[in-house]
Write a protein that holds these residues in place. Structure first.
Motif, mmCIF file in Angstrom:
data_model
loop_
_atom_site.group_PDB
_atom_site.id
_atom_site.type_symbol
_atom_site.label_atom_id
_atom_site.label_comp_id
_atom_site.label_asym_id
_atom_site.label_seq_id
_atom_site.Cartn_x
_atom_site.Cartn_y
_atom_site.Cartn_z
ATOM 1 N N GLY A 1 0.780 -1.204 -0.041
ATOM 2 C CA GLY A 1 0.099 0.251 0.118
ATOM 3 C C GLY A 1 0.930 1.187 -0.082
ATOM 4 O O GLY A 1 2.094 1.483 -0.560
ATOM 5 N N ASN A 2 0.623 2.526 0.679
ATOM 6 C CA ASN A 2 1.385 3.345 0.810
ATOM 7 C C ASN A 2 1.939 3.348 2.147
ATOM 8 O O ASN A 2 2.394 4.390 2.949
ATOM 9 C CB ASN A 2 0.428 4.694 0.671
ATOM 10 N N LYS A 3 2.073 2.160 2.845
ATOM 11 C CA LYS A 3 2.347 2.325 4.388
ATOM 12 C C LYS A 3 3.838 1.944 4.877
ATOM 13 O O LYS A 3 4.208 2.573 5.594
ATOM 14 C CB LYS A 3 1.484 1.085 5.207
ATOM 15 N N ARG A 4 4.435 1.119 3.633
ATOM 16 C CA ARG A 4 5.948 0.877 3.975
ATOM 17 C C ARG A 4 6.752 1.081 2.827
ATOM 18 O O ARG A 4 6.606 0.839 1.653
ATOM 19 C CB ARG A 4 5.820 -0.858 4.292
ATOM 20 N N TRP A 5 7.861 1.745 3.297
ATOM 21 C CA TRP A 5 8.674 2.343 2.085
ATOM 22 C C TRP A 5 10.402 2.124 2.329
ATOM 23 O O TRP A 5 10.607 2.149 3.827
ATOM 24 C CB TRP A 5 8.436 4.006 2.022
ATOM 25 N N GLN A 6 11.000 2.071 1.344
ATOM 26 C CA GLN A 6 12.510 1.986 1.499
ATOM 27 C C GLN A 6 13.030 3.000 0.465
ATOM 28 O O GLN A 6 12.633 2.982 -0.697
ATOM 29 C CB GLN A 6 13.038 0.708 1.127
ATOM 30 N N LEU A 7 13.852 3.894 1.057
ATOM 31 C CA LEU A 7 14.595 4.880 0.297
ATOM 32 C C LEU A 7 15.926 4.527 0.183
ATOM 33 O O LEU A 7 16.639 4.172 1.191
ATOM 34 C CB LEU A 7 14.469 6.132 0.824
ATOM 35 N N PHE A 8 16.528 4.226 -0.951
ATOM 36 C CA PHE A 8 17.895 3.890 -1.344
ATOM 37 C C PHE A 8 18.929 4.915 -1.927
ATOM 38 O O PHE A 8 18.507 5.363 -3.052
ATOM 39 C CB PHE A 8 17.928 2.552 -2.127
ATOM 40 N N PHE A 9 19.901 5.358 -1.215
ATOM 41 C CA PHE A 9 20.775 6.561 -2.017
ATOM 42 C C PHE A 9 21.679 5.806 -3.128
ATOM 43 O O PHE A 9 22.604 4.668 -2.771
ATOM 44 C CB PHE A 9 21.630 6.949 -0.885
#
Length: 411
Positions: free
Chosen positions: A46-54
């Protein structure tokens, strides 16, 4: 040997779509083109879990070096493709490799500012030799990405967020972990239920002599720190806590920032990283007239006189050289474990002995083990423990004085 190009290229997997930051005028790459990121939404998160990767890719160290960098994708968004594949390891969409974050919404932050998303220069720099105009706006790119994700991509509903990145992107993760948490919580107007960072191969011993007692990397980072006005783009508490103006550049390094971090972090790194060995421990200085080109940045890595073979592989190190390797490993562990960021509740590390770089961003994430625990499982244990129990760390043994690696999973 001229330095290696540190770029973590996306590999196989699901397609990620390009988003350029045209609506954010201050978020510019070195050449003035708009910053950018790639995104792939998960139907299961959904829009609940996120991972941001540099993204990684080293650094540039003076105006001429940065001008060369501005001619390629590490300094310009002009040639970014419309789609790329997903990354591997801790960012992989394969749940066998990455059981923790495989089903999270995935965001790949493109790196084009030359200093790990830390530049904060409102004006520009004109290159002496070429007349090129350079923009150091990495911290503005980072904030613009977060704002765009919240305002336009559904991250306003985020509950769980992991921040990661490899190499120069791993350093970005250290430098900005607390800021990303605070910025996202400010944008969404509430605390996150789970937040933590997993920097990959970013704990660089930048304030350290090479084997000939020269502070090569330190002088390089001092220069880009000043050139990019990173005083206003790195960890705020570190800058405020460093009263000596001549030492504020240290806040551009992971060991110093870790003294001030208070968000949960789980460090994934090698105690004798293959890039650090050549480009910090066994490097040589490059004078301005011989500044590396855009295709060969990062100085004369692995060229310290008498150490060229040792820089390639530890098994090539002689008896005297291996003492230096073991001492480097010991310094790495001491500097990491002595920081506030490491000692905080819910922080820890998986530090292995393998002579690699960015192993946690590839298939080795699922094969390297310490005392029978795979790296991927150690991360899963840490993530599951957040807010519930303290985190266990996994630390390495040192190399044998005969150059042998004590960890069989490194073979």
């Amino acid at each position: 040997m001229i330095g290696l190009l540190l770029v973590l290229l996306p590999i196989s997997g699901l397609s990620m779509d390009l988003r350029k930051l045209d609506a954010y005028p201050g978020a510019q790459c070195l050449d003035g083109t708009p910053g950018a990121y790639y995104i792939e939404k998960s139907s299961k998160a959904g829009n609940k879990r996120w991972q941001l990767f540099f993204e990684g890719g080293g650094w540039c160290y003076n105006d001429k070096d940065c001008a060369n960098r501005a001619l390629g994708q590490l300094g310009s968004s002009s040639d970014y493709p419309s789609t790329i594949g997903r990354q591997g390891g801790v960012a992989s969409p394969d749940c066998d490799i990455n059981p923790t974050f495989c089903e999270y919404n995935s965001v790949y932050l493109k790196y084009c500012d030359g200093n790990s998303f830390s530049g904060a220069l409102d004006g520009s720099v004109t290159v002496k030799e070429t007349g090129q105009e350079l923009f150091f706006r990495g911290s503005y790119i980072l904030d613009a990405i977060l704002e765009d994700l919240v305002e336009n991509e559904g991250m306003d509903e985020v509950e769980e967020l992991n921040l990661s990145g490899c190499s120069a992107g791993g350093l970005s993760t250290f430098l900005h972990s607390d800021h990303v948490r605070d910025k996202v919580q400010q944008l969404v107007g509430r605390p996150l239920s789970k937040y933590g960072s997993t920097p990959v191969s970013g704990f660089f011993l930048m304030n350290r002599q090479n084997v000939h007692d020269e502070f090569v990397m330190a002088e390089q980072i001092k220069t880009i720190f000043s050139l990019s006005n990173a005083t206003h783009g790195v960890h705020r508490a570190c800058i405020e806590g460093t009263t000596d103006a001549e030492k504020k550049w240290l806040c551009n390094t992971a060991p110093e920032v870790m003294k001030y971090m208070d968000s949960p972090i789980f460090v994934l790194d090698s105690s004798f990283d293959s890039w650090q060995s050549g480009c910090i421990m066994m490097n040589k200085a490059v004078d301005y007239d011989n500044t590396p080109t855009k295709d060969m940045p990062n100085g004369n890595c692995g060229s310290a006189d008498g150490w060229e073979e040792c820089a390639v592989a530890p098994e090539n190190c002689g008896a005297e050289e291996i003492y230096g390797v073991v001492e480097y490993q010991g310094s790495f562990i001491r500097l990491l474990t002595g920081t506030q960021g490491y000692q905080n509740d819910h922080s820890g590390a998986f530090i292995y002995e393998c002579f690699t770089h960015c192993a946690a961003a590839g298939d080795e994430y699922a094969s390297i083990a310490i005392n029978g625990v795979l790296m991927k499982d150690a991360v899963n244990l840490w993530w599951d423990s957040l807010g519930v129990s303290s985190t266990k760390s996994f630390l390495p043994k040192l190399y044998g004085l005969d150059s042998t690696n004590p960890n069989s999973s490194c073979q």
